[in-house]
Each structure stands twice: as C-alpha cells, then as structure tokens.
Design a protein around this motif. Sequence first.
Motif, mmCIF file in Angstrom:
data_model
loop_
_atom_site.group_PDB
_atom_site.id
_atom_site.type_symbol
_atom_site.label_atom_id
_atom_site.label_comp_id
_atom_site.label_asym_id
_atom_site.label_seq_id
_atom_site.Cartn_x
_atom_site.Cartn_y
_atom_site.Cartn_z
ATOM 1 N N CYS A 1 0.978 -1.571 0.284
ATOM 2 C CA CYS A 1 -0.174 0.482 0.020
ATOM 3 C C CYS A 1 0.935 1.281 -0.043
ATOM 4 N N ASP A 2 0.588 2.201 -0.741
ATOM 5 C CA ASP A 2 0.744 3.610 -0.151
ATOM 6 C C ASP A 2 1.063 4.322 0.737
ATOM 7 N N MET A 3 2.389 4.486 1.746
ATOM 8 C CA MET A 3 2.316 5.313 2.737
ATOM 9 C C MET A 3 2.607 6.556 2.769
ATOM 10 N N GLY A 4 2.321 7.498 1.451
ATOM 11 C CA GLY A 4 2.342 8.364 1.444
ATOM 12 C C GLY A 4 4.269 9.182 1.094
ATOM 13 N N LYS A 5 4.056 10.441 1.168
ATOM 14 C CA LYS A 5 5.481 10.655 0.841
ATOM 15 C C LYS A 5 6.515 10.127 -0.094
ATOM 16 N N GLY A 6 6.400 9.645 -0.937
ATOM 17 C CA GLY A 6 7.171 7.721 -1.860
ATOM 18 C C GLY A 6 7.786 6.792 -1.022
ATOM 19 N N LEU B 1 1.949 16.192 0.812
ATOM 20 C CA LEU B 1 1.314 15.886 -1.038
ATOM 21 C C LEU B 1 -0.118 16.885 -0.648
ATOM 22 N N THR B 2 -1.112 16.911 -1.793
ATOM 23 C CA THR B 2 -2.089 17.543 -1.906
ATOM 24 C C THR B 2 -2.971 16.171 -2.784
ATOM 25 N N ALA B 3 -2.429 15.855 -3.336
ATOM 26 C CA ALA B 3 -3.077 15.069 -5.182
ATOM 27 C C ALA B 3 -3.829 14.136 -4.384
ATOM 28 N N ASP C 1 -1.265 -23.610 -4.635
ATOM 29 C CA ASP C 1 -0.526 -23.003 -5.749
ATOM 30 C C ASP C 1 -0.295 -23.367 -6.818
ATOM 31 N N SER C 2 -2.265 -23.987 -7.238
ATOM 32 C CA SER C 2 -1.774 -24.088 -8.376
ATOM 33 C C SER C 2 -3.269 -22.854 -9.005
ATOM 34 N N THR C 3 -3.456 -22.163 -7.836
ATOM 35 C CA THR C 3 -4.394 -20.899 -8.471
ATOM 36 C C THR C 3 -3.750 -19.651 -9.278
ATOM 37 N N PRO C 4 -4.534 -19.093 -9.636
ATOM 38 C CA PRO C 4 -4.035 -18.092 -10.749
ATOM 39 C C PRO C 4 -4.276 -16.706 -9.818
ATOM 40 N N PHE C 5 -2.743 -15.948 -10.116
ATOM 41 C CA PHE C 5 -3.418 -14.675 -9.277
ATOM 42 C C PHE C 5 -4.446 -13.749 -9.190
ATOM 43 N N GLU C 6 -5.018 -14.039 -10.852
ATOM 44 C CA GLU C 6 -6.456 -12.985 -10.453
ATOM 45 C C GLU C 6 -7.504 -13.613 -10.065
ATOM 46 N N ASP C 7 -7.388 -14.696 -9.772
ATOM 47 C CA ASP C 7 -8.344 -15.882 -9.052
ATOM 48 C C ASP C 7 -8.366 -15.559 -7.658
ATOM 49 N N SER C 8 -6.684 -15.462 -7.051
ATOM 50 C CA SER C 8 -7.385 -13.984 -5.230
ATOM 51 C C SER C 8 -8.326 -12.963 -5.659
ATOM 52 N N GLU C 9 -8.684 -12.801 -4.296
ATOM 53 C CA GLU C 9 -8.869 -11.904 -4.107
ATOM 54 C C GLU C 9 -8.059 -10.866 -4.085
ATOM 55 N N GLU C 10 -7.977 -9.418 -5.259
ATOM 56 C CA GLU C 10 -7.012 -8.327 -4.712
ATOM 57 C C GLU C 10 -7.701 -6.944 -3.761
ATOM 58 N N PHE C 11 -6.657 -6.478 -3.574
ATOM 59 C CA PHE C 11 -7.143 -5.104 -2.599
ATOM 60 C C PHE C 11 -6.947 -4.072 -2.799
ATOM 61 N N CYS C 12 -7.210 -3.118 -1.847
ATOM 62 C CA CYS C 12 -7.642 -1.439 -2.254
ATOM 63 C C CYS C 12 -6.443 -0.840 -1.275
ATOM 64 N N PHE C 13 -5.442 -0.159 -1.693
ATOM 65 C CA PHE C 13 -4.911 0.644 -0.281
ATOM 66 C C PHE C 13 -4.924 2.368 -0.509
ATOM 67 N N SER C 14 -5.100 3.412 0.201
ATOM 68 C CA SER C 14 -5.335 5.005 -0.486
ATOM 69 C C SER C 14 -4.980 5.650 0.488
ATOM 70 N N ALA C 15 -3.576 5.754 0.532
ATOM 71 C CA ALA C 15 -3.385 6.328 1.818
ATOM 72 C C ALA C 15 -2.278 7.839 1.529
ATOM 73 N N GLU C 16 -1.788 8.440 2.673
ATOM 74 C CA GLU C 16 -0.940 9.627 2.480
ATOM 75 C C GLU C 16 -0.201 9.799 3.731
ATOM 76 N N ALA C 17 0.638 8.932 4.330
ATOM 77 C CA ALA C 17 1.544 8.618 5.872
ATOM 78 C C ALA C 17 2.830 9.517 5.450
ATOM 79 N N SER C 18 2.960 9.395 6.353
ATOM 80 C CA SER C 18 4.171 10.153 5.874
ATOM 81 C C SER C 18 5.685 10.400 7.527
#
Length: 528
Positions: free
Chosen positions: A320-325, A361-363, A376-393
Amino acid sequence: MSLQMVSAVSNSSLLQPGCSLLNFDGHVFFFGQKGWPKRSCPTGVFFLDIKQNELKMKPVFFSKDSCYLPPLRYPAICTFRGNEESDKHQYIIHGGKTPNNDLSDKIYIMSLVSKTSKKTTFQCVEKDLGGDVPEARYGHTINVVHSRGKSMSVIFGGRSYIPLAQRTTEKWNSVVDCLPSVFLVDFEFGCCTSYILPELQDGLSFHVSVARNDTIYILGGHSLQNNTRSPSLYKLKVDLPLGSPALTCSVLPGGISVSSAIVTQTSDTEFVLVGGYQSDSQKRLVCNTIVLEDDKIEIVERASPDWTPDIKHCRMWFGCDMGKGSVLLGIPGANKQLISDANYFYILRCKGAEEDEEEELTAQICSQASTEDQGDSTPFEDSEEFCFSAEASSFDVDDIDTYNEDDEEDESETGYWITCCASCNIDINTWVPFYSTELNKPAMILCSHGAGHWVHAQCMDLSESMLLHLSEANIKYFCNEHVDLNKGLQTPKKAMHLKKQPMKPLRKKKTMNLTTPVKKSFLRRLFE
C-alpha cells in the motif's frame, strides 16, 4: 529507490491482503483486519507506529455517536475535503468484504475527533444515499473531483457476486465484473447518478485511478469476462455546472498492462507506479513514473530497486501507499514458520532523504493492490486483490499501549464464543451483530442454575426489550434448558403461620334440669 525490511513487533497476522491504510495529520492507521475485532481493539482500527525499523500496532477508539464499522477488506477509499484549501480531511469508505464474505454497499465517512499521546478518537458516520446507488462490490476505486467550486465522488469498477437468482450451491460465491458504469455521488444532497459511457466497454477491477482537479485517469486493471489486463488508459473528465453534470471519456495511448499496482506520490505532479501483476503467474517488478502536467499524462519507465531474493521468488505480494513516496510491501512468510499466516514487510522509499522534507502532498490516489492467500495452482487474479489509499508521512508519536494479539483469551473455547447449548449457532467466523447493543461480541446472560453458566441471548430467543429488562432488573434468569427443571425442583415456599391470640374461656351457663322439681310460680312467670 531504497528497500528496507521492517520487523513486526506486534502480532502481524492482522495485516493481511485486503486491509487499508488511513492517514490523519501525518499518522498512519490500519483498517480492515483479518476476522472480527476482539476485545483489545473493538473498533478494528490501529495506529501503525514504525520506529527504528520496528512496526507496532496500537488500538484507537470511536466516539459515542459513531456507527458500527465492520472490518471491510478490499474497499474503495479516498480522502475528502470540504474545499481544496482545507487542511482537515475525512475518509470515504465504500464497499468491501466483511469477515463473513458478505459484500457491503454502504458508504462511511470517517474523521478524526481528537488525538493525544495516549488516545486517538475517530468518528464514523454511515451516509444515506438515494437514486442510482452502486451495488455491493469490492476491488473498485473512488475518487473526488472538483469543478466550478463543487465536489463530487466518482465510483468505478469492481466485482460483485452473481445475481441471487443465478446462484447455485456450486457457484454460490462466484464473482463477476460489475457493469462499466460510472457513478457520481453528491454527498451534499445524498444522491447518486449512474452514467454509461461508450468508451468503457468492459468491467475492470483492481485498477489504478489518479484524480487531479476535475480529471480522473484510470490505468490497468483486470477483466474477469475476458481474463485480460488491458493496456488501455482512460481519461475521465467531470464538469459540474449549475445544471446536470457532464462526463466525457477518452482513450489515451501509452497505457500499461498491469493489475493490483500501487501508486505513491513523490511531488505535486509526479507519481511512482510499483508492483502488481502482468499475468496470472508473473509479478511485475518494473517501476514507472507518472507525470501529470497541463491536463496531460506521461508514463515512463524508471530504475527499479534492488529487490531481495525473497521478493523476486515469492509467488505473491501485497502492499500500500504510505505517502510521501513510500510504499509498504508484504510477502508471505515461509511455510516452516510456527505462525502460518505471518508475513514479512518492507518499506520502499521512492525519494531521496532530502526530498522527504518537502511539504505534504495534496493530490488524491486510489489504487488497488495485492492478493489473498492462494493455492499453488491458483492464478493470481482468481484470488482477491485489494485496495490501499493513504498519504502517510510521519510516525513520531509518544508510546502508548501496544496491541498484542497474544494477550487475548482463546475465545474459541472460553468467553463469548462457547457452545452455550445444544442448538447454539454462534460462530466466531460467521457471527454478525444481532442486537443494537452488540458491537464486536455477542450478548450473553447468566443462567442461575447450579453454579451458574453463561448463554447467548440470541440462542435463548430473547427479545431486545427482554434482554435489557433482565440486565437492569435484579432477578434470576434460567436458560431454556434449565427453566423447566428449575420449576420441578422448586419446593413450595414455607407458609408463615399466624400467631393466634388465646381465646378467653367462656363461662358455663346454667341450664335447667327439667327433671328437677320446679316451683309453680316460676313456671307461671315463664309462660306468661
């Protein structure tokens, strides 16, 4: 770019694919834990304290006027400010999965109430919406656009369960792409409007969306219907005049075929794209720089960090994004570990030490990242991918009590998660609040039979009014199993005998003995 490993001092099993990060006043908070919250942190929200390459989790609190917020995984999250110049912001949380694998269609507004060195308090409010309300989903994005002094949220993409009428036992939890509709949400009036744009033909999930002013750029993503990662790059422009909103969409060249990528902002106009997958069986180790200037977008490849052998050879990763690069990355631990669900964590810094001193940052960024545990045989996209949104500093906060899951009681055998009776159906993995007074554990009541034992109020079929009455009244309660037995064993109450006052002895009256001689004069007076 530098990569550094972080040691998880607190129990890291709560940090799993699907969780999210929130940033308030430069401090990072974790939301969306694995499983239902426990007593040590009933809110399910933790402060992430990272000092000297050690990660600690510390519980936070909700205000009394807050609503119940379940630990949602894979939701869409973004920041929201009343106006572009405001320093204070709130978080919008939409959709996601509960620990019961139910999908949510609710929207929550989360804001910081107070923060001290020992206690952080949030307020969480559920927002009521009308109109074309988006269906329950996960793996989507939400952004806020600003136009002509107005602000609106934009929801796009994601996955949902197949319609209830088409569900079978074998395909009960099968998911499909949501329709490629764009939803405008007006929080001021509480209404939603959906738009169908001809440029958006296929549903997308686990894509990246970057918002700036009145424009949203949608990059990458995966389509279940076609099982493809389209390299298309979409530019969605929202105009908010006095009348009805106007939406336009255009397809731009120079996109990237990727899903579950992470975006972090390094300057006012520059972003870095990290991670993700370029196919079902291959991670994407290449990094890119995204530049937004003059209503244009430019994507160029940049030097990648020196990935460790563990990262290179692991089958999946999340982050996930921790903010400030900065980006928080996680990879599964070795199978030989005592804790099977423990993960290793790294911090990737995309800026130099001097650049870290730049203003905050503000954007806005809303990106989808990572996967759930897979075989072991499960494709990546068959699993559940997830969301992160943050601006930690920053993580400079005075020490407060650190959450440690090892301090919890084993609630699977004792406490609230016992089998209280033969018909008990309370399970720690599937339980949801039943009474309005419940938050993170089921309501229980003491049965007074014998030495006493606890039972679940829901298993006893108690109404909420009766439960409140029993909790307030000083009376004994017997469960359904022992109520009849208790009546049969009851002995009649000993009756109190009234003390009778002794009666005075009656004087014996003289009676006439007619056999004795009676004077004639007496008889004459008697019968006259």
